[in-house]
Enzyme design. Structure first.
Site, short mmCIF file in Angstrom:
data_model
loop_
_atom_site.label_atom_id
_atom_site.label_comp_id
_atom_site.label_asym_id
_atom_site.label_seq_id
_atom_site.Cartn_x
_atom_site.Cartn_y
_atom_site.Cartn_z
N LYS A 38 -57.53 25.77 -56.93
CA LYS A 38 -58.33 27.00 -57.81
C LYS A 38 -56.74 26.83 -58.75
O LYS A 38 -56.70 26.80 -59.70
CB LYS A 38 -57.79 28.12 -57.06
N ASN A 39 -55.09 26.87 -58.14
CA ASN A 39 -54.53 27.59 -58.89
C ASN A 39 -53.64 26.53 -60.12
O ASN A 39 -53.27 26.62 -60.92
CB ASN A 39 -53.48 28.62 -58.16
N ARG A 96 -56.90 36.89 -64.50
CA ARG A 96 -55.62 36.81 -65.13
C ARG A 96 -54.71 34.95 -65.84
O ARG A 96 -54.27 35.26 -66.83
CB ARG A 96 -54.64 37.20 -63.88
N CYS A 151 -58.07 40.38 -60.38
CA CYS A 151 -57.89 41.33 -58.48
C CYS A 151 -57.06 42.43 -59.07
O CYS A 151 -55.97 41.89 -59.43
CB CYS A 151 -57.19 40.49 -57.53
N ARG A 202 -48.77 42.94 -62.21
CA ARG A 202 -48.50 41.60 -62.71
C ARG A 202 -48.39 41.50 -63.88
O ARG A 202 -49.12 41.35 -64.63
CB ARG A 202 -49.88 41.48 -62.44
N VAL A 230 -47.00 40.92 -68.03
CA VAL A 230 -47.47 39.68 -68.56
C VAL A 230 -46.23 39.57 -69.41
O VAL A 230 -45.70 38.77 -70.49
CB VAL A 230 -48.30 39.38 -69.25
N ASP A 231 -44.63 40.74 -69.41
CA ASP A 231 -43.78 40.47 -70.31
C ASP A 231 -43.55 39.53 -69.95
O ASP A 231 -42.61 38.96 -70.90
CB ASP A 231 -43.05 41.94 -70.23
N LEU A 232 -43.12 39.07 -68.83
CA LEU A 232 -41.73 38.15 -68.34
C LEU A 232 -42.65 36.11 -69.86
O LEU A 232 -42.08 35.26 -70.20
CB LEU A 232 -42.01 37.23 -66.85
N ASP A 242 -50.31 34.60 -51.16
CA ASP A 242 -51.75 34.95 -50.89
C ASP A 242 -52.27 33.54 -49.07
O ASP A 242 -53.46 34.02 -49.23
CB ASP A 242 -52.20 33.26 -51.83
N ARG A 248 -64.44 33.62 -56.39
CA ARG A 248 -63.03 32.70 -57.13
C ARG A 248 -62.43 32.22 -56.65
O ARG A 248 -61.12 31.52 -57.52
CB ARG A 248 -62.50 34.05 -57.32
#
Length: 422
Positions: free
Chosen positions: A22-23, A94, A118, A123, A125-127, A308, A400
């Site tokens: 999935k990822n 995400r 989730c 988590r 998103v600044d990076l 995970d 998901r």
């Protein structure tokens, strides 16, 4: 909402096919935005998150065609009509933020909603944003959206991540393929999904070196071509199904599994007394009579123990002999499954990012509630090894990340069924 009903009934034996990751697939799909030629992905998983990404790409004007019952995806972005990734779609997942880099690299502007997903920690998103700024992007956060522009296109630069981030590495890698000049990603994530993305981009004509190491170098090109690429097997689904016979006894062969994808995890199974053997068809896992041994686990970026698989490993430790300590170092707030396991008789003490689990001989079935994707499947695994019936509620999270979980586990002897919600 649907529920999953599980009845503990002893050993599991047989084969479980492992789907594409999935990822990895969610990372590969936005790569279509970098080219006007078709990108075809084979071995795609059939999951709700994949459908969500398809809808997002289609909302931008990409064509997405699903074939062979969803296992093959062909995408074409020859005629984009929008550069706005809307909140109504992005909030569901995400990974939607991964369209930001490709849109910016291709056309120099993008407006992308801040994502959802989730509830397992902030988590941020600044990076992602700092990486794109290092390539010359101008960014503004307004009304819950990232407004990004790069007049004259992105430019190569040095991106040094202050901490390892899989998503930020992926976004930067996608964007850098069309940036002018050389981009160097330092302290890059090393996950197999990133190496898979680099292989796909290289087939499309990108110039990339160093994937799988802490430093990735990308020499920007003027354009990318189309390609056909197989999605790497899902190491998290693989690890999850490896735990099924570990919990219940018996022997299960995970077809298509590769040991290098789950090496750190497999070492812990071996330490716990579980047999893990690589075969011509995949990975065979078996457990004889007697309880497994308690082992300590610390989650780490790849090649360490995956966050995970922490919830699923906790389920195994609940019935292990002895006391184990599980330390979560990737995400805060990722022990929400612990109270649900305790409803089944588990003995767990959570203090901050550390959970101490004292094994019991057997848990008992109970109604429980899934709090996130991996927690939902950990409760199913616990139910397989518990006495009586376990009803796992709110399993929309499950869909998901796991396709046909009832069928795959049912085919090796599990008593499991989906209960349709009203």
């Amino acid at each position: 909402m649907d529920s999953i009903l599980v009845r503990g009934n002893g050993q599991l034996n047989g084969d479980i096919p492992i789907a594409g990751a999935k990822n990895a697939c969610l990372t590969l799909m936005p790569a279509t935005l970098l080219s006007e030629e078709p990108l075809t992905l084979t071995n795609a998983p059939r999951l709700s998150d994949i459908r969500t990404m398809s809808l997002l790409l289609q909302s931008l004007g990409a064509e997405v065609m699903s074939m062979q019952e969803g296992k093959v995806l062909t995408m074409s972005s020859h005629a984009l009509k929008s550069h706005v990734a809307d909140y109504d779609i992005v909030r569901k997942m995400r990974a939607s933020i991964l369209v930001l880099g490709p849109l910016l690299a291709r056309d120099g502007h993008a407006v992308v909603s801040l994502p959802g997903g989730c509830a397992i920690g902030a988590r941020p998103v600044d990076l992602h944003l700092k990486a794109l700024e290092a390539m010359g992007a101008e960014l503004e956060l307004k009304d819950g959206y990232v407004h990004a522009s790069a007049k004259g296109g992105l430019k190569g630069g040095v991106v040094e991540f202050p901490m390892v981030s899989v998503g930020a590495t992926e976004n930067a890698l996608l964007a850098a393929t069309l940036a002018k000049g050389t981009t160097v990603l330092k302290n890059a994530a090393r996950e197999p999904e990133i190496a898979d993305l680099a292989r796909c981009l290289r087939k499309m004509g990108a110039q990339i070196e160093g994937e799988g190491t802490r430093e990735i170098t990308i020499e920007g090109v003027d354009r990318l071509n189309g390609a056909t690429h197989p999605v790497v097997p899902d190491r998290i689904e693989l690890g999850t199904y490896m735990l099924a016979p570990a919990m219940c006894g018996g022997a299960v062969e995970c077809l298509g599994g590769r040991l290098e994808l789950v090496a750190a995890f497999s070492e812990k199974l071996d330490e716990a007394g579980i047999s893990v053997e690589e075969t011509e068809r995949g990975i065979k896992v078996s457990r004889g009579n007697g309880r497994v041994k308690a082992v300590d686990v610390t989650t780490e970026p790849f090649p360490g123990f995956p966050t995970d698989l922490q919830a699923q490993m906790m389920a195994l430790m609940c019935i292990a002999e002895g006391t184990s300590v599980l330390e979560e170092k990737i995400f805060e707030n990722r022990f929400m499954h612990a109270p649900e396991l305790m409803r089944m008789g588990a003995r767990i003490d959570v203090q901050g990012g550390t959970a101490t689990v004292t094994g019991v001989e057997r848990m008992k079935g109970a109604p429980v509630m899934a709090t996130d994707l991996r927690a939902s499947v950990s409760l199913i695994l616990a139910g397989l090894a518990a006495e009586g019936e376990t009803l796992v509620n709110r399993v929309y999270h499950l869909d998901r990340g796991y396709e046909s979980v009832e069928q795959k586990l049912g085919n090796v002897g599990a008593h499991i069924e989906r209960v349709k919600g009203s």
